[in-house]
Design a protein around this motif. Structure first.
Motif, PDB file in Angstrom:
ATOM      1  N   UNK A 141       0.839  -1.199   0.000  1.00  0.00           N
ATOM      2  CA  UNK A 141       0.000   0.000   0.000  1.00  0.00           C
ATOM      3  C   UNK A 141       0.879   1.256   0.000  1.00  0.00           C
ATOM      4  N   UNK A 142       1.873   1.272   0.851  1.00  0.00           N
ATOM      5  CA  UNK A 142       2.747   2.448   0.920  1.00  0.00           C
ATOM      6  C   UNK A 142       4.032   2.063   1.639  1.00  0.00           C
ATOM      7  N   UNK A 143       5.045   2.929   1.523  1.00  0.00           N
ATOM      8  CA  UNK A 143       6.294   2.683   2.245  1.00  0.00           C
ATOM      9  C   UNK A 143       6.926   4.008   2.613  1.00  0.00           C
ATOM     10  N   UNK A 144       7.717   4.004   3.659  1.00  0.00           N
ATOM     11  CA  UNK A 144       8.338   5.241   4.131  1.00  0.00           C
ATOM     12  C   UNK A 144       9.791   4.966   4.473  1.00  0.00           C
ATOM     13  N   UNK A 159      -4.187  -6.235   7.123  1.00  0.00           N
ATOM     14  CA  UNK A 159      -3.014  -5.424   6.789  1.00  0.00           C
ATOM     15  C   UNK A 159      -1.926  -5.612   7.843  1.00  0.00           C
ATOM     16  N   UNK A 160      -0.723  -5.215   7.507  1.00  0.00           N
ATOM     17  CA  UNK A 160       0.393  -5.316   8.447  1.00  0.00           C
ATOM     18  C   UNK A 160       1.454  -4.310   8.069  1.00  0.00           C
ATOM     19  N   UNK A 172      -1.119  -4.866   2.474  1.00  0.00           N
ATOM     20  CA  UNK A 172      -2.566  -4.893   2.614  1.00  0.00           C
ATOM     21  C   UNK A 172      -3.173  -5.926   1.674  1.00  0.00           C
ATOM     22  N   UNK A 173      -4.397  -6.363   1.996  1.00  0.00           N
ATOM     23  CA  UNK A 173      -5.065  -7.300   1.095  1.00  0.00           C
ATOM     24  C   UNK A 173      -5.832  -6.552   0.004  1.00  0.00           C
ATOM     25  N   UNK A 174      -5.909  -5.216   0.130  1.00  0.00           N
ATOM     26  CA  UNK A 174      -6.600  -4.427  -0.895  1.00  0.00           C
ATOM     27  C   UNK A 174      -5.666  -4.137  -2.061  1.00  0.00           C
ATOM     28  N   UNK A 175      -6.215  -4.281  -3.263  1.00  0.00           N
ATOM     29  CA  UNK A 175      -5.368  -4.215  -4.445  1.00  0.00           C
ATOM     30  C   UNK A 175      -4.708  -2.838  -4.654  1.00  0.00           C
TER      31      UNK A 175
END
Lengths: 146, 328
Positions: free
Chosen positions: B11-14, B125-126, B168-171
């Motif tokens: 989903x995202x990364x920082x 999510x994780x 996340x499990x969301x695409x």
């Protein structure tokens, strides 16, 4: 793959350290430090009107203070990278090892930090220095009678 | 042990990096960098690292406008004894926490564990995170940091920084496609100043295992990137794969340790290392780069402790592979 075969590959691609060059740099740098010490010795003799032996003690103290200050300023490790063991083998290296350990562990407090760790590297020199002094002292006593 | 995943997405990364990493060729890609000294306004290097790791997690959540309670699981690990940095950084977040350790391959282990949880629909999510700090690592694994000792050309330089990723499990357009769990490999090397050589066989075995179990050619990937083998370990890996398996990956292979710094100009000897090394390179640069649609990330870890080496042991090493694909 066998361990020996792999070691051959590793040796092929690992850069060789230039031992001779490092040794010459250390020799010259250590020698220059000796020249500097002799200069200090003469200066102390002349200016402070001290006998040679007492002036020598003052030279050692000066080198220790200088090495410690340079360590604290973060300069000494850079110098060691340039001049190799030429700065580590003399008394400057001993002072440097203690100061760097003290700096490293200052956050853990006076007892469990600095106190417990200041001799982390220098302990080697003290222990084996004392042991070898003892052995050579005995040898000297037995051969030369003291 | 190779698994494919159906519904695990990034989903995202920082990413946060220190001053040496900022000066490197990838400096402009990090979300945040610190210019000052490595204390980063903290009391000690360990606390600076804890601050870095926590900041990477907090900023990730903030950017995604998520509350801590929205996160099902956080998995993190680092180089400090008892993975103390992760423990203290995640203290107070009130998110279920798993601590993992695989030395510099920690982030791969974290991603694999999180991906397996998400894929099996146990969680939605994780967050996975890792950090390393040049000074706190030197203090733990080597001499006091100010102590000037001779370093070999093949030694590596621990990167400073932290990285977090929200799975996340969301695409989304980045999919964790598959992973391979590596085996511990030890070819009797014991030189800590040449860890690239100690870890190269582990990386090679994992890459080979991954490609054969999925029936893929190495050209399937736009880039295969190992964690922190350094410039010499990189050559050793190529030679090892060629000799043992007659597999040539030299055309699409690189090492994160050599990408993070300019090894010719910066004082990093053979290149970067540390758990955050592969994470910084892949999270900040590779996964945002349109050139790479299919990437195999293979973080490598040397699983030694100074105590065991003093007791005349050798360096066991490990590598895990994670395949990330851009999907529409």
């Amino acid at each position: 793959m066998k361990v020996d075969d792999y070691k051959k590959i590793v040796d092929e691609y690992t850069p060789k350290e230039n031992v001779l060059k490092n040794a010459i740099i250390s020799f010259v740098a250590g020698g220059m430090l000796g020249v500097f010490s002799e200069f200090l010795l003469r200066v102390y003799c002349l200016w402070l009107d001290l006998p040679r032996k007492e002036s020598g003690v003052l030279v050692i103290l000066s080198l220790i203070v200088l090495a410690s200050i340079l360590t604290a300023l973060g300069v000494f490790d850079v110098l060691v990278n340039k001049f190799k063991c030429g700065l580590i083998i003399p008394i400057t290296g001993f002072a440097h090892s203690m100061t760097s350990s003290a700096l490293e562990y200052k956050n853990e407090g006076l007892i469990s930090g600095i106190g417990s760790n200041i001799f982390k590297l220098a302990g080697n020199v003290i222990l084996y220095g004392v042991v070898s002094v003892y052995i050579f002292g005995v040898v000297r006593l037995l051969i030369f009678g003291g | 042990m190779t698994y494919t995943y159906n519904n695990v997405y990034i989903k995202d990364k920082y990413t946060i990096a220190g001053m040496y990493e900022k000066d490197g060729p990838l400096g402009k890609y990090f979300d945040k960098t610190y210019n000052s000294d490595l204390y980063m306004n903290k009391f000690s290097w360990e606390k600076a690292e804890i601050g870095l790791l926590r900041e990477a997690i907090d900023k990730l959540l903030k950017r995604q406008k998520l509350k801590n309670s929205d996160i099902d699981l956080i998995i993190s690990g680092d180089l400090s004894n008892q993975i103390a940095v992760s423990n203290y950084a995640i203290r107070g977040t009130n998110i279920p926490f798993l601590g993992v350790y695989n030395a510099c391959a920690t982030i791969a282990e974290a991603i694999i564990v999180a991906a397996t949880f998400i894929d099996s629909k146990k969680i939605k999510n994780a967050i996975v995170a890792t950090s390393s700090h040049n000074m706190s690592a030197e203090k733990q694994f080597r001499n006091p940091t100010e102590y000037g000792s001779f370093k070999k050309k093949s030694a590596t330089f621990t990167a400073t920084g932290s990285a977090s990723m929200l799975l996340s499990c969301n695409k989304t357009n980045l999919k964790i496609e598959s992973s391979t769990i590596g085996k511990i490999c030890d070819l009797s090397l014991s030189d800590v100043n040449n860890m690239g050589a100690a870890m190269a066989p582990a990386a090679a075995e994992t890459i080979y295992q991954h490609l054969t179990s999925l029936g893929r050619d190495s050209s399937y990937y736009d880039l295969i990137v190992t964690g922190d083998l350094g410039k010499y370990g990189k050559k050793i890996l190529i030679k090892y794969l060629k000799t043992k398996y007659n597999l040539d990956i030299s055309s699409n292979y690189d090492d994160a340790g050599t990408m993070l710094y300019d090894t010719n100009k910066q004082p990093v000897l053979a290149g970067g290392s540390g758990p955050v090394c592969s994470a910084l390179v892949s999270f900040a640069y590779l996964l945002n780069n349109e050139k790479f649609k299919k990437i195999l990330i293979v973080p490598t870890g040397a699983l030694f402790s100074p105590t065991m080496l003093f007791q005349k042991e050798t360096i066991p090493s490990i590598a895990h592979a994670i395949s990330v694909e851009v999907v529409k």
